[in-house]
Design a protein around this motif. Structure first.
Motif, PDB file in Angstrom:
ATOM      1  N   ASN A  77       0.832  -1.192   0.000  1.00 55.96           N
ATOM      2  CA  ASN A  77       0.000   0.000   0.000  1.00 55.96           C
ATOM      3  C   ASN A  77       0.871   1.247   0.000  1.00 55.96           C
ATOM      4  O   ASN A  77       1.622   1.480   0.934  1.00 55.96           O
ATOM      5  CB  ASN A  77      -0.927  -0.010   1.215  1.00 55.96           C
ATOM      6  N   ASP A  95      -0.381   4.290   0.054  1.00 54.71           N
ATOM      7  CA  ASP A  95      -1.080   5.358   0.775  1.00 54.71           C
ATOM      8  C   ASP A  95      -2.095   4.713   1.707  1.00 54.71           C
ATOM      9  O   ASP A  95      -3.002   4.022   1.272  1.00 54.71           O
ATOM     10  CB  ASP A  95      -1.794   6.276  -0.217  1.00 54.71           C
ATOM     11  N   GLU A  96      -1.947   4.923   2.985  1.00 52.54           N
ATOM     12  CA  GLU A  96      -2.809   4.280   3.978  1.00 52.54           C
ATOM     13  C   GLU A  96      -4.262   4.745   3.905  1.00 52.54           C
ATOM     14  O   GLU A  96      -5.145   4.086   4.429  1.00 52.54           O
ATOM     15  CB  GLU A  96      -2.261   4.506   5.391  1.00 52.54           C
ATOM     16  N   SER A  97      -4.548   5.851   3.237  1.00 45.08           N
ATOM     17  CA  SER A  97      -5.935   6.304   3.146  1.00 45.08           C
ATOM     18  C   SER A  97      -6.714   5.537   2.077  1.00 45.08           C
ATOM     19  O   SER A  97      -7.925   5.630   2.011  1.00 45.08           O
ATOM     20  CB  SER A  97      -5.996   7.803   2.871  1.00 45.08           C
ATOM     21  N   PHE A 152      -2.440   2.319  -4.715  1.00 47.79           N
ATOM     22  CA  PHE A 152      -1.805   3.624  -4.874  1.00 47.79           C
ATOM     23  C   PHE A 152      -2.885   4.691  -4.933  1.00 47.79           C
ATOM     24  O   PHE A 152      -3.932   4.492  -5.538  1.00 47.79           O
ATOM     25  CB  PHE A 152      -0.981   3.633  -6.174  1.00 47.79           C
ATOM     26  N   ARG A 153      -2.617   5.814  -4.292  1.00 51.58           N
ATOM     27  CA  ARG A 153      -3.545   6.953  -4.315  1.00 51.58           C
ATOM     28  C   ARG A 153      -2.737   8.223  -4.497  1.00 51.58           C
ATOM     29  O   ARG A 153      -1.740   8.440  -3.813  1.00 51.58           O
ATOM     30  CB  ARG A 153      -4.327   7.030  -3.017  1.00 51.58           C
ATOM     31  N   GLU A 154      -3.183   9.052  -5.420  1.00 51.48           N
ATOM     32  CA  GLU A 154      -2.528  10.337  -5.676  1.00 51.48           C
ATOM     33  C   GLU A 154      -3.589  11.427  -5.628  1.00 51.48           C
ATOM     34  O   GLU A 154      -4.680  11.268  -6.173  1.00 51.48           O
ATOM     35  CB  GLU A 154      -1.884  10.295  -7.064  1.00 51.48           C
ATOM     36  N   LYS A 155      -3.250  12.520  -4.966  1.00 46.28           N
ATOM     37  CA  LYS A 155      -4.210  13.616  -4.826  1.00 46.28           C
ATOM     38  C   LYS A 155      -3.516  14.920  -5.196  1.00 46.28           C
ATOM     39  O   LYS A 155      -2.392  15.166  -4.775  1.00 46.28           O
ATOM     40  CB  LYS A 155      -4.707  13.669  -3.389  1.00 46.28           C
ATOM     41  N   GLU A 172      -8.162  13.271  -7.918  1.00 44.60           N
ATOM     42  CA  GLU A 172      -7.719  12.113  -7.145  1.00 44.60           C
ATOM     43  C   GLU A 172      -7.644  10.910  -8.080  1.00 44.60           C
ATOM     44  O   GLU A 172      -8.530  10.689  -8.888  1.00 44.60           O
ATOM     45  CB  GLU A 172      -8.695  11.849  -6.010  1.00 44.60           C
TER      46      GLU A 172
END
Length: 185
Positions: free
Chosen positions: A48, A50-52, A101-104, A118
Motif C-alpha cells: 500500500n 497510501d494508507e488512506s 496507490f492513491r494520488e491527490k 484524485e
C-alpha cells in the motif's frame, strides 16, 4: 439586484460540484461452458502506497472469488494446499499480489473555486502454478475523480464506493486474463 446576485451564487455553487469518474463496464460472466481448472487460493500480499486507500485481504479475496467463479472457467477452493499435494494436472495454487496507490492533487482555479483531482489505482497480479505449469496475469485498474470546491465547500467523498469500483474492475479484468492464459496451454 438581490435576485441577480442570488442567481449568480446558485450558478457558482452548481457549476462544479459534480464528480466525474471513469468507470468501465467489464463483462466476464459465462466465458467458459466448463471448468478448466481448480484454483486453491493461497496468501494475498498487499503493498500500500497510501494508507488512506486501504483494501483488506478479505475484500480482495471475496471480489476475486466472485469474479473467477463468474467466468465459469474455474472451481475455487479456500482449502490450504501446497504444491506437492496437488494430484491432478488441472489443480493450481493461486498467489495474489495487490499494489494500492492513491494520488491527490489540488489546484486553485480562481478565488472562489479549487479543483481536486484524485487517482485511485490497483495493480493486481495472479500467479497460478502446479508441479509442471506456471501461469501469470497482471492488470491495472484506475479511477480518476475530479471534485470542485467552491468557497471551501465540497460534496461528500464516496471513497468506499470508489474503492469497490476499482476492486471490481481489477478482479473482472484479471479473471478474463487468467482465462486467456489457461486457453493458451
Amino acid at each position: 439586484m438581490k435576485q441577480v446576485l442570488l442567481a449568480l451564487l446558485v450558478l457558482i455553487f452548481t457549476s462544479g460540484c459534480v464528480d466525474k469518474k471513469r468507470v468501465l463496464n467489464i463483462q466476464n460472466e459465462g466465458l467458459c461452458s466448463a471448468e478448466v481448472a481448480t484454483l486453491y487460493l493461497s496468501d494475498i500480499e498487499i503493498k500500500n502506497g497510501d494508507e488512506s486507500f486501504h483494501l483488506s485481504k478479505d475484500e480482495i479475496r471475496e471480489a476475486l472469488v466472485k469474479s473467477l467463479k463468474d467466468t465459469g472457467c474455474f472451481r475455487i477452493s479456500l482449502d490450504k494446499r501446497d504444491k506437492e499435494s496437488l494430484d491432478v494436472e488441472s489443480e493450481y495454487l493461486l498467489d495474489t499480489k495487490a499494489n494500492l496507490f492513491r494520488e491527490k492533487e489540488v489546484s486553485e482555479k480562481n478565488i472562489f473555486k479549487d479543483e481536486e483531482r484524485e487517482l485511485l489505482q490497483l495493480i493486481l497480479t495472479l500467479h497460478a502454478y502446479n508441479k509442471t505449469k506456471d501461469l501469470s496475469a497482471t492488470t491495472k485498474s484506475e479511477l480518476s475523480i475530479n471534485r470542485s470546491k467552491i468557497l471551501g465547500f465540497s460534496i461528500t467523498q464516496e471513497q468506499e464506493s470508489d474503492k469497490q469500483t476499482v476492486l471490481t474492475n481489477a478482479t473482472k479484468k484479471i479473471s478474463i486474463l487468467l482465462k486467456e492464459a489457461f486457453s493458451q496451454l
